[in-house]
Design a protein around this motif. Structure first.
Motif, PDB file in Angstrom:
ATOM      1  N   UNK A 123       0.830  -1.217   0.000  1.00  0.00           N
ATOM      2  CA  UNK A 123       0.000   0.000   0.000  1.00  0.00           C
ATOM      3  C   UNK A 123       0.861   1.263   0.000  1.00  0.00           C
ATOM      4  N   UNK A 124       1.768   1.400   0.945  1.00  0.00           N
ATOM      5  CA  UNK A 124       2.586   2.623   1.004  1.00  0.00           C
ATOM      6  C   UNK A 124       3.484   2.751  -0.226  1.00  0.00           C
ATOM      7  N   UNK A 125       4.201   1.688  -0.634  1.00  0.00           N
ATOM      8  CA  UNK A 125       4.982   1.832  -1.874  1.00  0.00           C
ATOM      9  C   UNK A 125       4.104   2.182  -3.078  1.00  0.00           C
ATOM     10  N   UNK A 145       5.851   5.313   9.538  1.00  0.00           N
ATOM     11  CA  UNK A 145       4.981   5.447   8.354  1.00  0.00           C
ATOM     12  C   UNK A 145       4.717   6.909   8.026  1.00  0.00           C
ATOM     13  N   UNK A 146       4.654   7.762   9.045  1.00  0.00           N
ATOM     14  CA  UNK A 146       4.431   9.191   8.801  1.00  0.00           C
ATOM     15  C   UNK A 146       5.588   9.826   8.037  1.00  0.00           C
ATOM     16  N   UNK A 147       6.751   9.205   8.057  1.00  0.00           N
ATOM     17  CA  UNK A 147       7.886   9.692   7.278  1.00  0.00           C
ATOM     18  C   UNK A 147       7.684   9.437   5.792  1.00  0.00           C
ATOM     19  N   UNK A 148       6.751   8.521   5.464  1.00  0.00           N
ATOM     20  CA  UNK A 148       6.528   8.126   4.073  1.00  0.00           C
ATOM     21  C   UNK A 148       5.240   8.681   3.486  1.00  0.00           C
ATOM     22  N   UNK A 149       4.184   8.768   4.293  1.00  0.00           N
ATOM     23  CA  UNK A 149       2.868   9.197   3.810  1.00  0.00           C
ATOM     24  C   UNK A 149       2.176  10.055   4.873  1.00  0.00           C
TER      25      UNK A 149
END
Length: 173
Positions: A123-125, A145-149
């Motif tokens: 999902x994130x990728x 995860x907040x560093x990514x999305x």
């Protein structure tokens, strides 16, 4: 307004903010179980579709121009978290609280939305690669995860221990 309606309205507003912050990169549609107008997706992917393209919708003017022009968003989900998202008995239609909320959001925004089944770890990728415009799935908001999305938290889960009143835990020392 009762608590359920208030919670749904709050979720609608929060998730609308997430939609407003995205840009479109894929196509899609949302459908209700049994809706004969459902868009056919890949045989291996679960999808839901119902067209709600209405420029006079209450929040349509708040959408970024690219989304308004395209009229849709693609939403990644991992349908293994009932009652939020799960597969119906046909094993293709994604049902649950999140599809219901997204359907209400799509209606308010005057767009079409599509839930697309994704492996949890993809999902994130997929968001980062532009395969999805947003995700709506059972996922904990963590610092990593907040560093990514960007997250829009609309539900908080917690654990607890219940004991009968007057019961004292044993000290096993």
């Amino acid at each position: 307004m009762n608590l359920r309606k208030h919670s749904i309205r709050t979720a609608l507003i929060a998730t609308s903010a997430a939609v407003l912050a995205t840009s479109c990169t894929a196509c899609g549609a949302i459908s209700r179980p049994g809706d004969s107008s459902a868009a056919a997706g890949p045989a291996s992917a679960a999808t839901n579709a119902v067209a709600v393209q209405d420029a006079s919708a209450p929040l349509a003017h708040r959408l970024p121009a690219a989304i308004r022009k395209k009229g849709y968003v693609t939403v990644a989900t991992n349908p293994g978290y009932p009652p939020f998202e799960t597969l119906s008995s046909d094993q293709h239609t994604i049902v649950g609280l999140d599809p219901d909320i997204l359907q209400a959001i799509a209606h308010q925004l005057g767009i079409t939305a599509k839930f697309q089944q994704a492996g949890f770890d993809s999902i994130i990728p997929g968001l980062q690669a532009g395969r999805y415009d947003m995700a709506m799935s059972g996922m904990t908001d963590t610092t990593q995860r907040e560093k990514q999305v960007q997250f829009v938290d609309y539900f908080l889960v917690g654990g607890g221990i219940l004991m009968a009143k007057g019961t004292r835990p044993r000290n096993n020392r």
